[in-house]
Design a protein around this motif. Structure first.
Motif, PDB file in Angstrom:
ATOM      1  N   ALA A  48      20.041  41.880  -0.151  1.00  0.00           N
ATOM      2  CA  ALA A  48      20.700  41.476   1.097  1.00  0.00           C
ATOM      3  C   ALA A  48      19.913  40.414   1.862  1.00  0.00           C
ATOM      4  O   ALA A  48      20.500  39.496   2.430  1.00  0.00           O
ATOM      5  CB  ALA A  48      20.940  42.691   1.992  1.00  0.00           C
ATOM      6  N   HIS A  49      18.606  40.539   1.899  1.00  0.00           N
ATOM      7  CA  HIS A  49      17.792  39.618   2.687  1.00  0.00           C
ATOM      8  C   HIS A  49      17.930  38.169   2.215  1.00  0.00           C
ATOM      9  O   HIS A  49      18.138  37.268   3.038  1.00  0.00           O
ATOM     10  CB  HIS A  49      16.328  40.073   2.687  1.00  0.00           C
ATOM     11  CG  HIS A  49      15.514  39.445   3.759  1.00  0.00           C
ATOM     12  ND1 HIS A  49      14.565  38.494   3.485  1.00  0.00           N
ATOM     13  CD2 HIS A  49      15.521  39.612   5.104  1.00  0.00           C
ATOM     14  CE1 HIS A  49      14.006  38.105   4.619  1.00  0.00           C
ATOM     15  NE2 HIS A  49      14.574  38.763   5.612  1.00  0.00           N
ATOM     16  N   PRO A  50      17.852  37.886   0.920  1.00  0.00           N
ATOM     17  CA  PRO A  50      18.048  36.503   0.475  1.00  0.00           C
ATOM     18  C   PRO A  50      19.440  35.953   0.819  1.00  0.00           C
ATOM     19  O   PRO A  50      19.584  34.776   1.138  1.00  0.00           O
ATOM     20  CB  PRO A  50      17.851  36.579  -1.042  1.00  0.00           C
ATOM     21  CG  PRO A  50      17.014  37.779  -1.257  1.00  0.00           C
ATOM     22  CD  PRO A  50      17.419  38.747  -0.191  1.00  0.00           C
ATOM     23  N   GLN A  51      20.460  36.795   0.768  1.00  0.00           N
ATOM     24  CA  GLN A  51      21.808  36.354   1.119  1.00  0.00           C
ATOM     25  C   GLN A  51      21.883  35.976   2.600  1.00  0.00           C
ATOM     26  O   GLN A  51      22.500  34.975   2.959  1.00  0.00           O
ATOM     27  CB  GLN A  51      22.837  37.439   0.799  1.00  0.00           C
ATOM     28  CG  GLN A  51      23.008  37.679  -0.674  1.00  0.00           C
ATOM     29  CD  GLN A  51      23.880  38.887  -0.971  1.00  0.00           C
ATOM     30  OE1 GLN A  51      24.176  39.702  -0.104  1.00  0.00           O
ATOM     31  NE2 GLN A  51      24.278  39.007  -2.226  1.00  0.00           N
ATOM     32  N   LEU A  52      21.277  36.780   3.447  1.00  0.00           N
ATOM     33  CA  LEU A  52      21.255  36.477   4.875  1.00  0.00           C
ATOM     34  C   LEU A  52      20.505  35.173   5.142  1.00  0.00           C
ATOM     35  O   LEU A  52      20.941  34.342   5.945  1.00  0.00           O
ATOM     36  CB  LEU A  52      20.641  37.626   5.655  1.00  0.00           C
ATOM     37  CG  LEU A  52      21.498  38.892   5.735  1.00  0.00           C
ATOM     38  CD1 LEU A  52      20.649  40.086   6.165  1.00  0.00           C
ATOM     39  CD2 LEU A  52      22.660  38.684   6.681  1.00  0.00           C
ATOM     40  N   LEU A  53      19.383  35.007   4.492  1.00  0.00           N
ATOM     41  CA  LEU A  53      18.605  33.776   4.682  1.00  0.00           C
ATOM     42  C   LEU A  53      19.369  32.562   4.193  1.00  0.00           C
ATOM     43  O   LEU A  53      19.291  31.492   4.805  1.00  0.00           O
ATOM     44  CB  LEU A  53      17.253  33.888   3.972  1.00  0.00           C
ATOM     45  CG  LEU A  53      16.249  34.860   4.600  1.00  0.00           C
ATOM     46  CD1 LEU A  53      15.005  34.938   3.741  1.00  0.00           C
ATOM     47  CD2 LEU A  53      15.921  34.463   6.020  1.00  0.00           C
TER      48      LEU A  53
ATOM     49  N   HIS B  73      17.225  47.858   4.921  1.00  0.00           N
ATOM     50  CA  HIS B  73      16.656  49.065   4.317  1.00  0.00           C
ATOM     51  C   HIS B  73      16.636  49.010   2.787  1.00  0.00           C
ATOM     52  O   HIS B  73      15.927  48.213   2.210  1.00  0.00           O
ATOM     53  CB  HIS B  73      17.382  50.321   4.812  1.00  0.00           C
ATOM     54  CG  HIS B  73      17.155  50.586   6.256  1.00  0.00           C
ATOM     55  ND1 HIS B  73      15.955  50.989   6.760  1.00  0.00           N
ATOM     56  CD2 HIS B  73      17.993  50.469   7.318  1.00  0.00           C
ATOM     57  CE1 HIS B  73      16.042  51.126   8.068  1.00  0.00           C
ATOM     58  NE2 HIS B  73      17.276  50.814   8.435  1.00  0.00           N
ATOM     59  N   ASP B  74      17.441  49.829   2.139  1.00  0.00           N
ATOM     60  CA  ASP B  74      17.398  49.951   0.682  1.00  0.00           C
ATOM     61  C   ASP B  74      17.862  48.693  -0.046  1.00  0.00           C
ATOM     62  O   ASP B  74      17.503  48.481  -1.199  1.00  0.00           O
ATOM     63  CB  ASP B  74      18.258  51.131   0.212  1.00  0.00           C
ATOM     64  CG  ASP B  74      17.668  52.466   0.647  1.00  0.00           C
ATOM     65  OD1 ASP B  74      16.447  52.517   0.901  1.00  0.00           O
ATOM     66  OD2 ASP B  74      18.433  53.444   0.731  1.00  0.00           O
ATOM     67  N   ALA B  75      18.655  47.875   0.614  1.00  0.00           N
ATOM     68  CA  ALA B  75      19.203  46.679  -0.039  1.00  0.00           C
ATOM     69  C   ALA B  75      18.395  45.424   0.288  1.00  0.00           C
ATOM     70  O   ALA B  75      18.894  44.313   0.133  1.00  0.00           O
ATOM     71  CB  ALA B  75      20.660  46.493   0.368  1.00  0.00           C
ATOM     72  N   GLN B  76      17.181  45.595   0.723  1.00  0.00           N
ATOM     73  CA  GLN B  76      16.357  44.468   1.163  1.00  0.00           C
ATOM     74  C   GLN B  76      16.259  43.375   0.099  1.00  0.00           C
ATOM     75  O   GLN B  76      16.389  42.201   0.396  1.00  0.00           O
ATOM     76  CB  GLN B  76      14.948  44.957   1.505  1.00  0.00           C
ATOM     77  CG  GLN B  76      13.990  43.864   1.910  1.00  0.00           C
ATOM     78  CD  GLN B  76      13.896  43.691   3.401  1.00  0.00           C
ATOM     79  OE1 GLN B  76      14.187  44.597   4.132  1.00  0.00           O
ATOM     80  NE2 GLN B  76      13.500  42.533   3.851  1.00  0.00           N
ATOM     81  N   VAL B  77      16.052  43.757  -1.128  1.00  0.00           N
ATOM     82  CA  VAL B  77      15.827  42.787  -2.199  1.00  0.00           C
ATOM     83  C   VAL B  77      17.052  41.897  -2.409  1.00  0.00           C
ATOM     84  O   VAL B  77      16.913  40.706  -2.666  1.00  0.00           O
ATOM     85  CB  VAL B  77      15.443  43.514  -3.514  1.00  0.00           C
ATOM     86  CG1 VAL B  77      15.375  42.546  -4.676  1.00  0.00           C
ATOM     87  CG2 VAL B  77      14.120  44.233  -3.336  1.00  0.00           C
TER      88      VAL B  77
END
Length: 81
Positions: free
Chosen positions: A69-74, A63-67
Motif C-alpha cells: 500500500a505504501h508504494p501505491q500511495l507514494l 499496518h499489515d499492507a505496508q509493503v
C-alpha cells in the motif's frame, strides 16, 4: 439554501476559462486539486474575498499492507512533482 448555492457555484464554473493544466487521471487527489483550482479561477464570480479548501488522500494507516500500500500511495503523490 444548499440548492441555490449549488446553482451559484455551477453557474460560476460554467464561465470558467479553459483549463491548461493537465491533471493525472484515476487519482482522487488530482480530482480534488482540480476542483480547488477551478473554484479559485472563478473566485470573483462567486464574490468571495477569501476561500478555504481542504483536500485529502486517505489510506496512510497501512499496518499489515505496508509493503504494497505504501508504494501505491507514494506514487499517487509522485504525479505532482
Amino acid at each position: 439554501m444548499a440548492r441555490a448555492n449549488n446553482q451559484l457555484v455551477q453557474a460560476a464554473l460554467d464561465t470558467m476559462p479553459q483549463r491548461t493544466t493537465a491533471y493525472p487521471s484515476n487519482n482522487s487527489l488530482a480530482d480534488e486539486l482540480k476542483m480547488v483550482a477551478d473554484l479559485i479561477s472563478v473566485q470573483s464570480a462567486l464574490s468571495q474575498q477569501r476561500q478555504l479548501f481542504f483536500v485529502s488522500l486517505g489510506g496512510w494507516d497501512t499496518h499489515d499492507a505496508q509493503v504494497t500500500a505504501h508504494p501505491q500511495l507514494l506514487s499517487a503523490l509522485k504525479l505532482f512533482t
